[in-house]
Design a protein around this motif. Structure first.
Motif, PDB file in Angstrom:
ATOM      1  N   ALA A 299       0.845  -1.311  -0.028  1.00 28.68           N
ATOM      2  CA  ALA A 299       0.215   0.125  -0.131  1.00 28.68           C
ATOM      3  C   ALA A 299       0.866   1.212   0.021  1.00 28.68           C
ATOM      4  CB  ALA A 299      -1.026  -0.076   1.308  1.00 28.68           C
ATOM      5  N   ASP A 300       2.138   1.236   0.893  1.00 29.70           N
ATOM      6  CA  ASP A 300       2.939   2.415   0.871  1.00 29.70           C
ATOM      7  C   ASP A 300       3.510   2.692  -0.552  1.00 29.70           C
ATOM      8  OD1 ASP A 300       2.295   2.695   3.558  1.00 29.70           O
ATOM      9  OD2 ASP A 300       4.298   1.581   4.206  1.00 29.70           O
ATOM     10  N   HIS A 301       3.446   1.439  -1.529  1.00 30.96           N
ATOM     11  CA  HIS A 301       3.963   1.802  -2.609  1.00 30.96           C
ATOM     12  C   HIS A 301       3.099   2.024  -3.754  1.00 30.96           C
ATOM     13  CE1 HIS A 301       8.195   1.450  -2.053  1.00 30.96           C
ATOM     14  NE2 HIS A 301       8.061   0.164  -1.296  1.00 30.96           N
ATOM     15  N   GLY A 302       1.886   2.280  -3.598  1.00 27.65           N
ATOM     16  CA  GLY A 302       0.544   2.587  -4.179  1.00 27.65           C
ATOM     17  C   GLY A 302      -0.114   1.463  -4.782  1.00 27.65           C
ATOM     18  N   PHE A 303       0.368   0.384  -4.503  1.00 24.64           N
ATOM     19  CA  PHE A 303      -0.488  -1.043  -4.910  1.00 24.64           C
ATOM     20  C   PHE A 303      -1.899  -0.806  -4.392  1.00 24.64           C
ATOM     21  CE2 PHE A 303       2.902  -4.322  -5.629  1.00 24.64           C
ATOM     22  CZ  PHE A 303       3.409  -3.664  -6.745  1.00 24.64           C
ATOM     23  N   GLU A 304      -2.978  -1.148  -5.195  1.00 21.77           N
ATOM     24  CA  GLU A 304      -4.128  -1.311  -4.543  1.00 21.77           C
ATOM     25  C   GLU A 304      -4.491  -2.803  -4.050  1.00 21.77           C
ATOM     26  OE1 GLU A 304      -8.969  -1.323  -5.816  1.00 21.77           O
ATOM     27  OE2 GLU A 304      -7.539  -0.744  -7.237  1.00 21.77           O
ATOM     28  N   VAL A 305      -4.371  -2.681  -2.619  1.00 21.51           N
ATOM     29  CA  VAL A 305      -4.528  -3.922  -1.914  1.00 21.51           C
ATOM     30  C   VAL A 305      -6.001  -4.345  -1.602  1.00 21.51           C
ATOM     31  CG1 VAL A 305      -4.133  -5.255   0.560  1.00 21.51           C
ATOM     32  CG2 VAL A 305      -2.240  -3.731  -0.624  1.00 21.51           C
ATOM     33  N   VAL A 306      -6.452  -5.467  -2.209  1.00 18.92           N
ATOM     34  CA  VAL A 306      -8.076  -5.756  -2.147  1.00 18.92           C
ATOM     35  C   VAL A 306      -8.167  -5.750  -0.508  1.00 18.92           C
ATOM     36  CG1 VAL A 306      -9.937  -7.314  -2.530  1.00 18.92           C
ATOM     37  CG2 VAL A 306      -8.048  -6.664  -4.242  1.00 18.92           C
ATOM     38  N   SER A 307      -9.546  -5.128  -0.195  1.00 13.06           N
ATOM     39  CA  SER A 307      -9.991  -4.918   1.318  1.00 13.06           C
ATOM     40  C   SER A 307      -9.179  -3.914   1.969  1.00 13.06           C
ATOM     41  CB  SER A 307     -10.092  -6.147   1.784  1.00 13.06           C
ATOM     42  OG  SER A 307      -9.045  -6.822   2.392  1.00 13.06           O
ATOM     43  N   GLY A 308      -8.127  -3.442   1.509  1.00 13.23           N
ATOM     44  CA  GLY A 308      -7.197  -2.504   2.321  1.00 13.23           C
ATOM     45  C   GLY A 308      -6.159  -3.256   3.020  1.00 13.23           C
ATOM     46  N   GLY A 309      -6.234  -4.462   3.064  1.00 14.53           N
ATOM     47  CA  GLY A 309      -5.126  -5.155   3.982  1.00 14.53           C
ATOM     48  C   GLY A 309      -5.352  -6.559   4.154  1.00 14.53           C
ATOM     49  N   THR A 310      -5.099  -7.271   5.181  1.00 12.87           N
ATOM     50  CA  THR A 310      -5.395  -8.552   5.488  1.00 12.87           C
ATOM     51  C   THR A 310      -5.426  -9.003   6.863  1.00 12.87           C
ATOM     52  OG1 THR A 310      -4.460 -10.906   5.281  1.00 12.87           O
ATOM     53  CG2 THR A 310      -2.829  -9.015   5.429  1.00 12.87           C
ATOM     54  N   ASP A 311      -6.037 -10.088   7.265  1.00 11.40           N
ATOM     55  CA  ASP A 311      -6.183 -10.629   8.637  1.00 11.40           C
ATOM     56  C   ASP A 311      -5.733 -11.860   8.746  1.00 11.40           C
ATOM     57  OD1 ASP A 311      -8.037  -8.529   9.645  1.00 11.40           O
ATOM     58  OD2 ASP A 311      -9.821  -9.291   8.733  1.00 11.40           O
ATOM     59  N   THR A 312      -5.218 -12.532   7.493  1.00  7.38           N
ATOM     60  CA  THR A 312      -4.810 -13.807   7.308  1.00  7.38           C
ATOM     61  C   THR A 312      -3.503 -13.942   6.659  1.00  7.38           C
ATOM     62  OG1 THR A 312      -5.516 -14.132   4.965  1.00  7.38           O
ATOM     63  CG2 THR A 312      -7.303 -14.427   6.813  1.00  7.38           C
ATOM     64  N   HIS A 313      -3.069 -15.092   5.883  1.00 14.02           N
ATOM     65  CA  HIS A 313      -1.735 -15.485   5.380  1.00 14.02           C
ATOM     66  C   HIS A 313      -1.433 -14.604   4.060  1.00 14.02           C
ATOM     67  CE1 HIS A 313      -4.572 -18.061   3.738  1.00 14.02           C
ATOM     68  NE2 HIS A 313      -3.542 -18.350   3.036  1.00 14.02           N
ATOM     69  N   LEU A 314      -2.693 -14.395   3.536  1.00 10.98           N
ATOM     70  CA  LEU A 314      -2.395 -13.709   2.203  1.00 10.98           C
ATOM     71  C   LEU A 314      -2.746 -12.265   1.884  1.00 10.98           C
ATOM     72  CD1 LEU A 314      -5.317 -13.427   0.344  1.00 10.98           C
ATOM     73  CD2 LEU A 314      -5.548 -15.870   0.877  1.00 10.98           C
ATOM     74  N   VAL A 315      -2.182 -11.702   0.722  1.00 11.22           N
ATOM     75  CA  VAL A 315      -2.502 -10.470   0.339  1.00 11.22           C
ATOM     76  C   VAL A 315      -2.736 -10.480  -0.896  1.00 11.22           C
ATOM     77  CG1 VAL A 315      -1.355  -8.045   0.224  1.00 11.22           C
ATOM     78  CG2 VAL A 315      -0.868  -9.574   1.818  1.00 11.22           C
ATOM     79  N   LEU A 316      -3.993  -9.904  -1.499  1.00  7.45           N
ATOM     80  CA  LEU A 316      -4.242  -9.884  -2.978  1.00  7.45           C
ATOM     81  C   LEU A 316      -4.327  -8.308  -3.259  1.00  7.45           C
ATOM     82  CD1 LEU A 316      -5.740 -11.338  -5.297  1.00  7.45           C
ATOM     83  CD2 LEU A 316      -7.869 -10.922  -4.083  1.00  7.45           C
ATOM     84  N   VAL A 317      -3.384  -8.461  -4.430  1.00  3.90           N
ATOM     85  CA  VAL A 317      -3.109  -6.899  -5.126  1.00  3.90           C
ATOM     86  C   VAL A 317      -4.045  -6.793  -6.193  1.00  3.90           C
ATOM     87  CG1 VAL A 317      -1.379  -5.266  -6.074  1.00  3.90           C
ATOM     88  CG2 VAL A 317      -0.985  -6.773  -3.956  1.00  3.90           C
ATOM     89  N   ASP A 318      -4.775  -5.992  -6.407  1.00  7.80           N
ATOM     90  CA  ASP A 318      -5.449  -5.618  -7.855  1.00  7.80           C
ATOM     91  C   ASP A 318      -4.525  -4.593  -8.660  1.00  7.80           C
ATOM     92  OD1 ASP A 318      -6.841  -4.383  -9.936  1.00  7.80           O
ATOM     93  OD2 ASP A 318      -8.641  -4.180  -8.847  1.00  7.80           O
ATOM     94  N   LEU A 319      -3.804  -4.961  -9.775  1.00 10.25           N
ATOM     95  CA  LEU A 319      -2.771  -3.949 -10.528  1.00 10.25           C
ATOM     96  C   LEU A 319      -3.498  -3.141 -11.195  1.00 10.25           C
ATOM     97  CD1 LEU A 319      -0.208  -6.989 -11.299  1.00 10.25           C
ATOM     98  CD2 LEU A 319       0.126  -5.128  -9.427  1.00 10.25           C
ATOM     99  N   ARG A 320      -4.567  -3.150 -11.622  1.00  2.00           N
ATOM    100  CA  ARG A 320      -5.401  -2.429 -12.709  1.00  2.00           C
ATOM    101  C   ARG A 320      -5.168  -0.692 -12.461  1.00  2.00           C
ATOM    102  NH1 ARG A 320     -11.116  -4.937 -12.872  1.00  2.00           N
ATOM    103  NH2 ARG A 320     -10.975  -4.682 -10.465  1.00  2.00           N
ATOM    104  N   GLU A 321      -5.143  -0.390 -11.143  1.00  2.00           N
ATOM    105  CA  GLU A 321      -4.768   1.068 -11.065  1.00  2.00           C
ATOM    106  C   GLU A 321      -3.473   1.458 -11.130  1.00  2.00           C
ATOM    107  OE1 GLU A 321      -6.489   4.781  -8.510  1.00  2.00           O
ATOM    108  OE2 GLU A 321      -7.533   2.950  -8.996  1.00  2.00           O
ATOM    109  N   SER A 322      -2.689   0.798 -10.348  1.00  2.00           N
ATOM    110  CA  SER A 322      -1.224   1.105 -10.354  1.00  2.00           C
ATOM    111  C   SER A 322      -0.450   0.787 -11.674  1.00  2.00           C
ATOM    112  CB  SER A 322      -0.347   0.549  -9.105  1.00  2.00           C
ATOM    113  OG  SER A 322      -0.584  -0.999  -9.179  1.00  2.00           O
TER     114      SER A 322
END
Length: 415
Positions: A299-322
């Motif tokens: 997020a600090d580097h401008g990636f759009e992180v789906v749901s704004g973060g994570t509570d688990t072991h995985l991070v999902l990034v949507d690249l369409r904006e960045s």
């Protein structure tokens, strides 16, 4: 491993096995559904139990000579009951998908209705995709996450359930980074008279360690994989109450598969014992902490992180904006060349083909097994961003690859 015995018989396979060992040692496994088992689990899975047919269940086999197979399977069952607090456990499914199949076969008839999360919103093939047997045998409707927040739309799920009147509601997901409110979905299932299956394939270890709330005792059925966050070797598991025990056991064998893979069950037993040790809770919490810092770094580097973060072991990034001109598959390829192995993934509102989607999915179980803490994981996040932002610059990819070599050497997989 040197694979001396294999090499004496088949040098081509020995070379491939040795190559895979080297690949795992010299790259960072960040596919969220992968992890590294211990040498003890590897040894158990390579044991002479691979020779043994053991159709049936402990004490009720169709073959003689099953006394040690019975002992190993019962240990796996008892340890799973202790880990997850389940009344009844079946450890024979060969995979999470076959565990799900057992639940469907035990409870549904062809043409019955299933309500599950859409694949592009984080669901799984075995929850109802038309390419899978589930979508071919049953009538499936699918709910979605809220497009604005990336969180499950529980109200929308309830409205769909009221209108669709499903026989089964499936929760638990393969690319949803937030904690699941099992009770809330169970209330919906109760309201419409549906069974509720919670598929915790990705979070079995997090649930066992208590860093994610448990659906056991809340939902009718819980299925999972044994090789993601629980490090017990590849396979599946079904947990339920005594009320459904016979139906589940019959649906696994003989309903859906023949003889169990006893060497895999031995690996499960050993991995479950490891997970019962106090340090496993520390490991699971570190997995979540590492994922959290990875999401923050993205997020600090401008990636759009789906749901704004994570509570688990995985991070999902949507690249369409960045990076609108960079499909996830191309990002995956560039990262693999640099030594970071993760996967392209669909994202909510997907506009590209699922074969080359708009996102990437990164997981921290494998890094954490190697000993990575938040600081080291944050550096990996920086390196991922650097490659994605310079995916067509070979010089940058080579520089990142050199740093990955150093990190792999500093955090060896098997010492």
């Amino acid at each position: 491993m040197d694979y001396e015995q294999v090499r004496a018989v088949d040098s081509a396979v020995a070379d491939a096995l040795a190559g895979e060992d080297t690949r795992q040692e010299e790259t960072l496994a960040m596919i969220a559904s992968e992890n590294h088992v211990s040498k003890a689990v590897l040894e158990a899975q390579g044991s002479a139990l691979t020779n043994k047919y053991a159709e049936g269940y402990p004490g009720k086999r169709y073959y003689a000579g099953c006394e040690y197979a019975d002992e190993v399977e019962q240990l796996a069952i008892d340890r799973a009951k202790e880990l997850w607090g389940a009344e009844h456990v079946n450890v024979q499914p060969h995979s999470g998908t076959q565990a799900n199949q057992a639940v469907y076969f035990a409870t549904l008839d062809p043409g019955d209705k299933i309500l599950s999360l859409d694949l592009t919103h984080g669901g799984h093939l075995s929850h109802g995709h038309p390419a899978n047997f589930v979508g071919q045998f049953y009538e499936v409707e699918q709910y979605e996450v809220d497009p604005e927040t990336g969180y499950l739309d529980y109200d929308g799920l309830a409205e769909m359930a009221d209108e669709f009147d499903p026989d089964m509601i499936v929760s638990g997901y393969s690319a949803y980074p937030r904690e699941v409110e099992w009770e809330r979905i169970q209330d919906v299932a109760d309201d419409v008279g549906a069974y509720h299956l919670a598929d915790i394939a990705h979070i079995t270890g997090l649930v066992a360690a208590g860093v994610h709330q448990s659906p056991v005792g809340v939902t009718d059925f819980v299925t999972g994989s044994t090789h993601k966050t629980i490090r017990a070797g590849r396979g599946g598991i079904v947990m339920t109450s005594e009320e459904h025990a016979d139906d589940i056991d019959n649906a696994v064998f003989p309903g859906g598969q023949g003889g169990p893979l006893m060497h895999n069950i031995a690996g499960k037993a050993v991995g479950f014992k490891e997970a019962l040790q106090p340090d496993f809770e520390e490991y699971a919490q570190q997995v979540v902490d590492n994922a959290d810092v990875l999401a923050e770094t993205f997020a600090d580097h401008g990636f759009e992180v789906v749901s704004g973060g994570t509570d688990t072991h995985l991070v999902l990034v949507d690249l369409r904006e960045s990076h609108p001109d960079l499909p996830g598959g191309e990002a995956e390829d560039a990262l693999a060349e640099a030594g970071i192995v993760l996967n392209a993934n669909t994202v909510p509102g997907e506009t590209r083909s699922p074969f080359n989607p708009s996102g990437i999915r990164a997981g921290t179980p494998g890094l954490t097994t190697r000993g990575f803490d938040e600081e080291a994981t944050a550096e990996v996040g920086e390196l991922i961003y650097r490659v994605v932002d310079n995916h067509d610059d070979q010089r940058v990819i080579d520089e990142v690859s050199e740093r990955i070599d150093e990190l792999c050497a500093a955090y060896p997989l098997y010492e």
